[in-house]
Design an enzyme around this catalytic site. Structure first.
Site, PDB file in Angstrom:
ATOM      1  N   ALA A 127      54.102  65.959  77.427  1.00  0.00           N
ATOM      2  CA  ALA A 127      53.533  64.617  77.638  1.00  0.00           C
ATOM      3  C   ALA A 127      54.454  63.592  76.978  1.00  0.00           C
ATOM      4  CB  ALA A 127      52.106  64.520  77.115  1.00  0.00           C
ATOM      5  N   LEU A 128      55.712  63.696  77.323  1.00  0.00           N
ATOM      6  CA  LEU A 128      56.750  62.930  76.628  1.00  0.00           C
ATOM      7  C   LEU A 128      56.631  61.430  76.880  1.00  0.00           C
ATOM      8  CD1 LEU A 128      59.855  65.230  77.323  1.00  0.00           C
ATOM      9  CD2 LEU A 128      58.199  65.354  75.457  1.00  0.00           C
ATOM     10  N   GLU A 157      58.277  57.335  75.166  1.00  0.00           N
ATOM     11  CA  GLU A 157      59.476  56.688  74.600  1.00  0.00           C
ATOM     12  C   GLU A 157      59.809  57.197  73.191  1.00  0.00           C
ATOM     13  OE1 GLU A 157      61.754  54.425  75.682  1.00  0.00           O
ATOM     14  OE2 GLU A 157      60.895  54.469  77.684  1.00  0.00           O
ATOM     15  N   HIS A 171      59.393  60.300  72.039  1.00  0.00           N
ATOM     16  CA  HIS A 171      60.175  61.538  72.200  1.00  0.00           C
ATOM     17  C   HIS A 171      61.579  61.217  72.690  1.00  0.00           C
ATOM     18  CE1 HIS A 171      55.953  63.096  72.937  1.00  0.00           C
ATOM     19  NE2 HIS A 171      56.372  63.913  71.995  1.00  0.00           N
ATOM     20  N   GLN A 176      47.869  75.240  66.137  1.00  0.00           N
ATOM     21  CA  GLN A 176      47.743  74.028  65.321  1.00  0.00           C
ATOM     22  C   GLN A 176      46.524  73.188  65.714  1.00  0.00           C
ATOM     23  OE1 GLN A 176      51.744  72.622  66.731  1.00  0.00           O
ATOM     24  NE2 GLN A 176      50.820  70.610  66.556  1.00  0.00           N
ATOM     25  N   GLN A 215      53.630  66.099  58.492  1.00  0.00           N
ATOM     26  CA  GLN A 215      54.291  67.212  59.191  1.00  0.00           C
ATOM     27  C   GLN A 215      55.778  67.232  58.839  1.00  0.00           C
ATOM     28  OE1 GLN A 215      53.678  68.321  63.479  1.00  0.00           O
ATOM     29  NE2 GLN A 215      55.539  67.180  63.833  1.00  0.00           N
ATOM     30  N   LEU A 231      53.263  54.839  69.627  1.00  0.00           N
ATOM     31  CA  LEU A 231      53.198  55.702  70.807  1.00  0.00           C
ATOM     32  C   LEU A 231      52.713  57.097  70.418  1.00  0.00           C
ATOM     33  CD1 LEU A 231      56.319  54.798  72.969  1.00  0.00           C
ATOM     34  CD2 LEU A 231      54.059  53.753  72.884  1.00  0.00           C
ATOM     35  N   SER A 232      51.820  57.621  71.259  1.00  0.00           N
ATOM     36  CA  SER A 232      51.284  58.965  71.037  1.00  0.00           C
ATOM     37  C   SER A 232      50.862  59.511  72.388  1.00  0.00           C
ATOM     38  CB  SER A 232      50.053  58.876  70.125  1.00  0.00           C
ATOM     39  OG  SER A 232      49.268  60.048  70.259  1.00  0.00           O
TER      40      SER A 232
HETATM   41  O1  PAF Z   1      54.809  67.100  66.572  1.00  0.00           O
HETATM   42  C1  PAF Z   1      54.578  67.900  67.507  1.00  0.00           C
HETATM   43  O2  PAF Z   1      54.639  67.578  68.686  1.00  0.00           O
HETATM   44  C2  PAF Z   1      54.186  69.335  67.160  1.00  0.00           C
HETATM   45  O3  PAF Z   1      53.423  69.376  65.998  1.00  0.00           O
HETATM   46  C3  PAF Z   1      55.392  70.275  67.065  1.00  0.00           C
HETATM   47  C4  PAF Z   1      56.319  69.888  65.940  1.00  0.00           C
HETATM   48  C5  PAF Z   1      56.154  70.271  68.377  1.00  0.00           C
HETATM   49  C6  PAF Z   1      54.913  71.693  66.794  1.00  0.00           C
HETATM   50  O4  PAF Z   1      54.072  72.167  67.799  1.00  0.00           O
END
Ligand code: PAF
Length: 271
Positions: free
Chosen positions: A27-28, A30, A32, A56, A148, A179-180
């Site tokens: 779900a990329l 800007e 990413h 996770q 993280q 952005l998320s």
């Molecule tokens: O930040 C993320 O998108 C996730 O936590 C990651 C680092 C890809 C691990 O699944």
């Protein structure tokens, strides 16, 4: 651009290559893309992984409805001049009854770790696996997931991994919303209310610029901006995630997590 899903095939393909790595859950956006662009600029070869990591997500979280846009993701990577995509299935990554990585007992269980206990165990588990498969020289992570980023840096240090972790700045929409991939869950009204997160952090920045240093006072003033949403935490810590009573310039992160409707959002600023 190669798209590879099998671990051994990717390992073979990457042998003797100096790799910049951007791990993602797809779900990329800007944000990413900014990581990808930086990796492409700084490395002869860039790999992006797209894997929605089940370990996770906590029971009842959005694992099942996490946005999936694989066609668009591949297009973005192609335009970003990514060299290879790692697109594994759950069975390519996980097996039964496997060894578990645990996040550190304090820093992995405060803030995000308190709201989502066990979340960082899953993040570190998958990131270590991905690092061992891709063997990058550099790996790129957004500062939006500040805790993280901190824990991944700690893992690299504690486990003597030979990888440089590159923190990348938060990318925001014009109105300030960070952005998320989860922003797509927001209705237009909720999106409007979600702006309180970045507004509260902006207020913190302004108060600090005006000379305020007392963390408690800053927190109280910023919480006023967050009255219209359900705040999970608003905390002021140093770059090692120790709580701060007094703002330290170049060593402070102000973090906020809140629910807007059913969507959980996080944001932060680095002072
Ligand atoms: O930040 C993320 O998108 C996730 O936590 C990651 C680092 C890809 C691990 O699944």
């Amino acid at each position: 651009m190669e798209v590879i899903s099998k671990v051994e095939e990717l390992k073979k393909y990457l042998k003797n290559k100096k790799v910049g790595f951007v791990p993602t859950m797809g779900a990329l956006h800007e944000g990413h893309l900014s990581l990808i662009k930086r990796s492409v600029k700084e490395n002869p070869f860039t790999v992006v992984s797209i894997f929605v990591n089940p370990t996770q997500f906590l029971e009842g979280e959005d694992l099942d409805k996490y946005p999936k846009k694989i066609e668009a993701d591949l297009k973005i990577c192609e335009l970003g001049e990514v060299d290879a995509i790692f697109l594994p299935t759950i069975n390519d990554i996980y097996s039964e009854n496997e060894l578990i990585i645990k996040a550190p007992t304090i820093k992995g269980y405060i803030l995000e770790g308190a709201s989502r206990p066990g979340h960082f165990d899953g993040v570190l588990q998958v990131v270590l696996k991905l690092f061992n498969i891709v063997k990058p020289s550099k790996a790129y992570f957004g500062k939006k997931d500040a805790q993280q980023l901190y824990l991944i840096k700690q893992m690299v240090k504690d486990l003597f991994l030979d990888i440089e972790i590159i923190p990348c700045n938060i990318i925001r929409d014009g109105d300030g919303l960070a952005l998320s991939s989860r922003n797509i869950y927001l209705t237009p009204q909720e999106r409007n209310r979600a702006l309180s997160l970045s507004k509260s952090l902006k207020r913190a920045g302004k108060l600090i610029s005006a000379g305020k240093r007392d963390a408690k006072e800053i927190k109280e003033l910023c919480l006023e901006v967050l009255k219209n949403i359900e705040v999970e935490y608003f905390e002021i810590v140093d770059y090692d995630f120790n709580t701060l009573d007094t703002i330290e310039i170049n060593n402070t992160i102000i973090l906020v997590a809140a629910k807007v409707g059913t969507t959980r959002l996080i944001d932060n600023i680095w002072i």
